[in-house]
Design a protein around this motif. Structure first.
Motif, short mmCIF file in Angstrom:
data_model
loop_
_atom_site.label_atom_id
_atom_site.label_comp_id
_atom_site.label_asym_id
_atom_site.label_seq_id
_atom_site.Cartn_x
_atom_site.Cartn_y
_atom_site.Cartn_z
N ILE A 136 -4.14 4.96 4.36
CA ILE A 136 -3.44 4.12 3.34
C ILE A 136 -4.27 3.26 2.55
CG2 ILE A 136 -1.87 2.28 3.81
CD1 ILE A 136 -1.40 2.68 6.63
N VAL A 137 -3.86 3.16 1.41
CA VAL A 137 -4.58 2.31 0.29
C VAL A 137 -3.89 1.05 0.16
CG1 VAL A 137 -5.40 2.27 -1.94
CG2 VAL A 137 -5.70 4.43 -0.65
N GLY B 67 0.60 -1.32 0.00
CA GLY B 67 -0.02 -0.20 0.08
C GLY B 67 0.84 1.13 0.00
N ILE B 68 0.19 2.38 -0.26
CA ILE B 68 0.98 3.72 -0.18
C ILE B 68 0.21 4.61 0.96
CG2 ILE B 68 -0.78 4.73 -1.80
CD1 ILE B 68 1.81 6.14 -2.90
N VAL B 69 1.04 5.29 1.80
CA VAL B 69 0.63 5.95 2.88
C VAL B 69 0.41 7.38 2.38
CG1 VAL B 69 1.13 6.67 5.25
CG2 VAL B 69 1.86 4.55 4.54
N SER B 70 -0.55 7.95 2.91
CA SER B 70 -0.81 9.42 2.68
C SER B 70 -1.27 10.23 3.69
CB SER B 70 -2.24 9.73 1.67
OG SER B 70 -2.12 10.92 1.44
N SER C 197 -3.55 -3.12 -1.42
CA SER C 197 -4.23 -3.94 -2.40
C SER C 197 -3.39 -5.37 -2.21
CB SER C 197 -4.25 -3.31 -3.70
OG SER C 197 -4.67 -4.30 -4.60
N ARG C 198 -4.13 -6.54 -2.57
CA ARG C 198 -3.47 -7.58 -2.87
C ARG C 198 -2.84 -7.63 -4.45
NH1 ARG C 198 -6.29 -11.63 -0.07
NH2 ARG C 198 -5.00 -13.33 -1.21
N ARG C 199 -1.85 -8.41 -4.61
CA ARG C 199 -1.41 -8.58 -5.87
C ARG C 199 -2.37 -8.59 -7.16
NH1 ARG C 199 4.11 -9.97 -6.88
NH2 ARG C 199 4.25 -10.37 -4.73
N ARG C 200 -2.24 -7.99 -8.07
CA ARG C 200 -3.13 -7.91 -9.13
C ARG C 200 -4.25 -7.31 -8.78
NH1 ARG C 200 -0.48 -12.48 -10.16
NH2 ARG C 200 -2.34 -13.82 -9.35
N THR C 201 -4.47 -6.44 -7.77
CA THR C 201 -5.80 -5.97 -7.08
C THR C 201 -6.87 -6.89 -7.06
OG1 THR C 201 -6.55 -5.17 -9.46
CG2 THR C 201 -5.21 -3.62 -8.07
N LEU C 202 -6.49 -7.97 -6.53
CA LEU C 202 -7.48 -8.96 -6.24
C LEU C 202 -8.35 -8.63 -5.37
CD1 LEU C 202 -8.22 -12.22 -6.70
CD2 LEU C 202 -6.88 -12.72 -5.00
N THR C 203 -8.05 -7.97 -3.93
CA THR C 203 -8.76 -7.35 -3.08
C THR C 203 -8.02 -6.22 -2.54
OG1 THR C 203 -7.92 -8.75 -1.10
CG2 THR C 203 -10.00 -9.53 -2.24
N GLY C 204 -8.85 -5.34 -1.91
CA GLY C 204 -8.00 -4.28 -1.38
C GLY C 204 -8.88 -3.65 -0.28
N SER C 205 -8.13 -2.51 0.42
CA SER C 205 -8.82 -2.01 1.71
C SER C 205 -8.20 -0.40 1.68
CB SER C 205 -8.31 -2.63 2.84
OG SER C 205 -7.14 -2.44 3.31
N PHE C 206 -9.09 0.29 2.47
CA PHE C 206 -8.70 1.66 2.97
C PHE C 206 -8.45 1.66 4.26
CE2 PHE C 206 -9.98 5.85 4.61
CZ PHE C 206 -9.06 6.49 3.72
N ASN C 207 -7.38 2.24 4.73
CA ASN C 207 -7.30 2.26 6.41
C ASN C 207 -7.11 3.88 6.87
OD1 ASN C 207 -5.69 -0.63 7.04
ND2 ASN C 207 -5.77 -0.23 4.80
N TYR C 208 -7.62 4.20 7.79
CA TYR C 208 -7.30 5.69 8.31
C TYR C 208 -6.79 5.30 9.86
CZ TYR C 208 -8.13 9.94 10.69
OH TYR C 208 -7.92 11.19 11.25
#
Length: 252
Positions: free
Chosen positions: A164-165, A153-156, A167-178
């Motif tokens: 933090i956005v 992920g990448i931190v902002s 993702s799993r490899r090949r955007t299989l699943t993802g999440s948003f963290n605050y």
């Protein structure tokens, strides 16, 4: 179009004279490009494109629709909205190193998930990397290879914390963290929430509280935390993580 694009690209530079000098273009001629009175020769256009890391579409298309450096975030269209957040996240606000995290399971309300992630800085960006617990994936009948387990992920930076956005490899699943830093003895805890990219379902939840604990880089601390990664009971939660997650309080 070229003149408008060049004016927009030049707006990031405080001195037009200095910019023209860096490009090796006569200031008078550069002014003609800016005003749209003249087009550059092919060799000069190539020099301008190399400098601004753009291509010849700058002659015909709005620069906001052309990806600079193929960067989907830090480009002219999003730079002032998302780009500034991902650039130079202060080390003091979210240090590089390992973090222990905890949250309630999305699929089993009576269990919790704990694990370890690594935060590192490359250039001006801050990235996150982690692996799902092989034990947890095996329990769910899912692949347990390192490639299947890895997420990044990448931190902002945000006004009151970080996002933090992931993702799993090949955007299989993802999440948003605050995450928002909270008061603690060593000032090393954050709390917030995590949402997952999944359709609404009666079989699970899509958002839950999330706690992070900075544990540094000492293998004597990191390795034991990593070995405990996976599903745990509420009683196995570390005391301060349990306090932050408020298991008995509904998430609002």
């Amino acid at each position: 179009m070229f003149g408008a694009n060049l004016r927009q690209l030049a707006a990031d530079h405080p001195s037009i004279s200095e910019l023209a000098r860096k490009l090796g273009i006569n200031r008078t001629q550069f002014n003609r490009y800016l005003s749209g009175e003249s087009f550059p020769r092919p060799d000069v256009l190539a020099r301008i494109c190399r400098f601004f890391k753009i291509d010849a579409r700058v002659l015909l298309e709005p620069v906001t629709e052309i990806s600079l450096d193929q960067d989907p975030i830090n480009n002219t269209f999003l730079r002032d909205f998302l780009g500034t957040g991902v650039q130079n996240v202060p080390e003091a606000d979210f240090p590089s190193g390992f973090y222990r995290f905890a949250r309630r399971s999305f699929l089993d309300h009576d269990r919790f998930v704990t694990g370890v992630v690594y935060v590192a800085r490359y250039g001006s960006n801050t990235f996150l990397r982690g692996y799902e617990s092989a034990r947890s994936l095996r329990e769910q009948g899912l692949p347990t290879s390192p490639a299947a387990r890895e997420y990044r992920g990448i931190v902002s930076q945000q006004e009151n914390g970080v996002s933090i956005v992931v993702s799993r490899r090949r955007t299989l699943t993802g999440s948003f963290n605050y995450l928002n830093r909270v008061a603690s003895f060593e000032n090393n805890f954050w709390v917030g929430y995590v949402t997952r990219t999944a359709p609404e379902s009666a079989a699970g939840t899509r958002v839950t509280r999330l706690s992070y604990e900075y544990i540094g880089n000492d293998p004597k601390t990191v390795l034991p935390a990593a070995r405990l990664a996976g599903f745990i009971s509420i009683d196995a939660l570390m005391p301060y993580h349990r306090r932050l997650l408020q298991p008995d309080a509904p998430f609002n």
